[in-house]
Design an enzyme around this catalytic site. Structure first.
Site, PDB file in Angstrom:
ATOM      1  N   CYS A 247       4.834 -39.746 -20.878  1.00  0.00           N
ATOM      2  CA  CYS A 247       4.643 -39.756 -19.417  1.00  0.00           C
ATOM      3  C   CYS A 247       5.198 -41.101 -18.949  1.00  0.00           C
ATOM      4  CB  CYS A 247       3.166 -39.651 -19.091  1.00  0.00           C
ATOM      5  SG  CYS A 247       2.419 -38.102 -19.609  1.00  0.00           S
ATOM      6  N   ALA A 249       7.520 -42.543 -16.298  1.00  0.00           N
ATOM      7  CA  ALA A 249       7.925 -43.278 -15.087  1.00  0.00           C
ATOM      8  C   ALA A 249       6.799 -44.178 -14.599  1.00  0.00           C
ATOM      9  CB  ALA A 249       8.311 -42.295 -13.995  1.00  0.00           C
ATOM     10  N   PRO A 250       7.070 -45.307 -14.010  1.00  0.00           N
ATOM     11  CA  PRO A 250       8.402 -45.837 -13.680  1.00  0.00           C
ATOM     12  C   PRO A 250       9.155 -46.462 -14.847  1.00  0.00           C
ATOM     13  CG  PRO A 250       6.692 -47.323 -12.921  1.00  0.00           C
ATOM     14  CD  PRO A 250       5.979 -46.131 -13.473  1.00  0.00           C
ATOM     15  N   ASN A 252       8.104 -48.894 -17.291  1.00  0.00           N
ATOM     16  CA  ASN A 252       7.875 -50.253 -17.810  1.00  0.00           C
ATOM     17  C   ASN A 252       7.624 -50.252 -19.315  1.00  0.00           C
ATOM     18  OD1 ASN A 252       8.114 -51.593 -15.340  1.00  0.00           O
ATOM     19  ND2 ASN A 252       6.080 -50.866 -14.754  1.00  0.00           N
ATOM     20  N   LYS A 253       6.820 -49.274 -19.748  1.00  0.00           N
ATOM     21  CA  LYS A 253       6.518 -49.246 -21.189  1.00  0.00           C
ATOM     22  C   LYS A 253       7.708 -48.689 -21.967  1.00  0.00           C
ATOM     23  CE  LYS A 253       1.635 -48.805 -20.151  1.00  0.00           C
ATOM     24  NZ  LYS A 253       1.693 -48.411 -18.744  1.00  0.00           N
ATOM     25  N   ASP A 298       8.027 -31.280 -18.342  1.00  0.00           N
ATOM     26  CA  ASP A 298       6.632 -31.378 -18.750  1.00  0.00           C
ATOM     27  C   ASP A 298       6.552 -31.730 -20.242  1.00  0.00           C
ATOM     28  OD1 ASP A 298       3.988 -31.000 -19.309  1.00  0.00           O
ATOM     29  OD2 ASP A 298       3.826 -29.077 -18.284  1.00  0.00           O
ATOM     30  N   CYS A 378      -5.141 -46.890 -17.391  1.00  0.00           N
ATOM     31  CA  CYS A 378      -5.603 -48.067 -16.637  1.00  0.00           C
ATOM     32  C   CYS A 378      -6.862 -47.649 -15.877  1.00  0.00           C
ATOM     33  CB  CYS A 378      -4.525 -48.625 -15.715  1.00  0.00           C
ATOM     34  SG  CYS A 378      -3.761 -47.419 -14.639  1.00  0.00           S
TER      35      CYS A 378
HETATM   36  C1  LIG Z   1       0.476 -43.656 -15.601  1.00  0.00           C
HETATM   37  S1  LIG Z   1       2.058 -43.074 -15.205  1.00  0.00           S
HETATM   38  C2  LIG Z   1       3.037 -43.709 -16.490  1.00  0.00           C
HETATM   39  C3  LIG Z   1       3.415 -45.155 -16.313  1.00  0.00           C
HETATM   40  C4  LIG Z   1       4.455 -45.578 -17.311  1.00  0.00           C
HETATM   41  N1  LIG Z   1       4.016 -45.348 -18.674  1.00  0.00           N
HETATM   42  C5  LIG Z   1       4.832 -47.039 -17.151  1.00  0.00           C
HETATM   43  O1  LIG Z   1       4.224 -47.870 -17.826  1.00  0.00           O
HETATM   44  O2  LIG Z   1       5.715 -47.360 -16.376  1.00  0.00           O
HETATM   45  C6  LIG Z   1       1.960 -41.399 -15.624  1.00  0.00           C
HETATM   46  C7  LIG Z   1       3.252 -40.648 -15.403  1.00  0.00           C
HETATM   47  O3  LIG Z   1       3.141 -39.401 -16.052  1.00  0.00           O
HETATM   48  C8  LIG Z   1       3.830 -38.433 -15.282  1.00  0.00           C
HETATM   49  N2  LIG Z   1       3.328 -37.120 -15.725  1.00  0.00           N
HETATM   50  C9  LIG Z   1       2.194 -36.497 -15.350  1.00  0.00           C
HETATM   51  N3  LIG Z   1       2.075 -35.325 -15.986  1.00  0.00           N
HETATM   52  C10 LIG Z   1       3.135 -35.209 -16.809  1.00  0.00           C
HETATM   53  C11 LIG Z   1       3.579 -34.222 -17.734  1.00  0.00           C
HETATM   54  N4  LIG Z   1       2.868 -33.098 -17.935  1.00  0.00           N
HETATM   55  N5  LIG Z   1       4.730 -34.426 -18.397  1.00  0.00           N
HETATM   56  C12 LIG Z   1       5.458 -35.563 -18.195  1.00  0.00           C
HETATM   57  N6  LIG Z   1       5.095 -36.532 -17.321  1.00  0.00           N
HETATM   58  C13 LIG Z   1       3.944 -36.362 -16.640  1.00  0.00           C
HETATM   59  C14 LIG Z   1       3.479 -38.809 -13.874  1.00  0.00           C
HETATM   60  O4  LIG Z   1       4.391 -38.256 -12.948  1.00  0.00           O
HETATM   61  C15 LIG Z   1       3.558 -40.321 -13.951  1.00  0.00           C
HETATM   62  O5  LIG Z   1       4.830 -40.772 -13.619  1.00  0.00           O
END
Ligand SMILES: C[S@@+](CC[C@H](N)C(=O)[O-])C[C@H]1O[C@@H](n2cnc3c(N)ncnc32)[C@H](O)[C@@H]1O
Length: 489
Positions: A247, A249-250, A252-253, A298, A378
């Protein structure tokens, strides 16, 4: 000497206004108010509907906002004064039905008229409210009398806001710059220390503002909090590995992973949301990493037994969460619902989030060659943290995973709600100024990774099941999934 007491409303004096600015400055102030009103509209609507929307910061830092700094300041200031502005508008009773429909813009302009530095002079809404400026000022004076305070500052609980001041962190993108060179460069502006937990993280004094710094603009450093920077470091991917960021975006990790892997190997960055995929791609471009493949879709739709994932050895799972550990960063404490009783809404939303988090973690553990899975949020809520992990322990154990201890020297561990929770890592919103949670699962079943076998064992040990790559994932995952939801699929 005794002071003469008067019951008359205190006289509100304003600083003399600057003479009319150039039309260019007026126009850019007008645009800034419109951009701020749009952001305010989104966050207030999300807040009123108890719906998760992007944070104020991420809305302001979206590419469509031109004057980011001005817009951010205007939105935050307006939110800070929002209760006062609403009371003043009610007392002054100056809005007709047309402007009542545009409340976020009215709030922004009222902020400027009552508390801002510039007098708005162009724009229909501005002219409407400027003609009613005396009524607004008199409404403010009446409010002070009603609340029995002498100044607007007394109306605001500023001390609460100031309590949130915290250190700033920057992560050095070692794909582009080494840590010592970054320290040397940043020391020209601020006192810089190396973080004691994460080797590529630097600590700066509270209030350090590097948003527009060249090192940030060209991706040599990333403005990334400590909790967020601990996640990829906890996963410890090796150069040359294949890794999924589930998961992402954006991003950073994701780019932190790339940097820890020295730009070698492959990272599959998965992201469901189309808008956020664009942010992810910008982050990747900025980082200079060339070993990241973006998958827009997904994570749950990836088939673990697909041969293209046969070499994936680590998964970073940082799913959507309540964000309750970062409300002060997100500035959610400024929103009207922050003090409201929203317990019911929270529990429904938290439950929904936890359902997805469990599904996603079960899915991550089911990739056959994966030997390290990091799960992070978080959030400060047990339901998104320890409960997710403990509900997955039987599955993890049956697949040969155990809980490992990321950053063993870190004091704050998981809530003691199950045997083995001492392996989990927590950050505390008060002590550490942010709430964060990390769990690390490891197994040593397949490839040649001596590192994982050295890790302390957790409590989810169990009899290792034999591994049938072509049989179990679908069958087992479906059965597990059904249990998770109490239904069959
Ligand atoms: C907490 S953020 C991730 C932050 C990211 N790891 C960073 O550090 O920049 C969670 C992300 O998961 C995405 N997301 C939610 N459900 C998902 C899924 N089933 N498959 C892929 N991405 C998903 C959301 O759109 C969101 O961008």
């Amino acid at each position: 000497m005794a002071r003469h007491k008067s019951n008359a409303p205190p006289k509100l004096t304003r600083q003399p206004r600057k003479p009319q600015q150039s039309s260019g400055a007026e126009r850019s102030a007008l645009y800034a108010r419109r951009e701020a009103a749009k952001v305010l509209h989104t966050v207030l609507r999300g807040d009123a509907e108890r719906r998760a929307v992007a944070s104020i910061k991420s809305l302001v830092f979206s590419p469509s906002v031109r004057n980011k700094r001005g817009t951010f300041a205007l939105v935050c200031e307006t939110l800070k004064y929002l209760d006062v502005i609403k009371d003043v508008l009610e007392i002054a009773n100056v809005l007709n039905s047309k402007w009542k429909r545009q409340e976020p813009l009215v709030y922004i302009i009222c902020y400027d008229i009552l508390f801002g530095k510039e007098t708005p002079s162009i724009g229909d809404a501005e002219k409407f409210l400027m003609r009613r400026k005396d009524a607004l000022l008199s409404g403010l004076a009446t409010l002070l009398v009603r609340k029995k305070v002498k100044s607007v500052e007394e109306l605001l609980d500023l001390s609460q806001l100031n309590g949130h001041i915290k250190q700033r962190y920057v992560r050095v993108n070692t794909l582009k710059m080494d840590v010592d060179s970054a320290v040397k460069e940043l020391e020209k502006l601020y006192k810089v220390q190396k973080d004691e937990t994460v080797p590529d993280l630097l600590v700066m004094p509270p209030g350090s503002d590097l948003h527009a710094h060249p090192l940030v603009m060209n991706g040599r450093i990333f403005l990334q909090g400590k909790g967020s920077s601990m996640v990829a470091a906890a996963l410890q991917p090796e150069a040359g590995w294949e890794v999924i960021d589930a998961c992402s975006a954006p991003g950073n990790k994701t780019v932190h992973l790339a940097s820890l892997m020295k730009g070698q190997g492959k990272i599959i960055a998965c992201e469901l949301n189309e808008e956020r995929v664009k942010r992810l791609e910008q982050t990747i471009k900025l980082s200079g990493a060339t070993n990241i493949e973006v998958f827009h879709g997904d994570f749950l739709s990836l088939n673990p037994t697909d041969p293209s994932f046969a070499k994936v050895r680590a998964i970073l799972l940082d799913p959507s969460c309540s964000g309750s550990g970062t409300i002060t960063d997100r500035l959610d404490h400024l929103l009207p619902s922050h003090s409201a009783d929203n317990t019911n809404y929270d529990s429904i939303r938290l439950h929904k989030l936890a359902v997805f988090q469990k599904k996603a973690l079960a899915h991550a553990l089911s990739f056959p060659q994966v030997e390290r899975v990091v799960y992070s949020t978080c959030s400060i809520h047990q339901i998104e943290n320890e409960d997710v992990v403990s509900s997955l322990l039987p599955l993890a154990s049956s697949l040969g995973f155990k809980l490992a201890t990321p950053f063993p020297q870190w004091q704050r561990r998981g809530l003691p709600v199950f045997a083995g929770s001492e392996h989990l890592l927590r950050m505390d919103p008060v002590e550490d100024k942010e709430g964060f949670f990390i769990a690390l699962f490891t197994k040593t079943n397949n490839l040649d990774n001596p590192k994982a076998s050295e890790l302390p064992e957790g409590e989810c040990r169990g009899r290792r099941k034999r591994f049938y790559p072509f049989l179990w994932p679908k069958v087992f995952f479906r059965a597990w999934n059904g249990r998770l939801h109490g239904s069959r699929r």
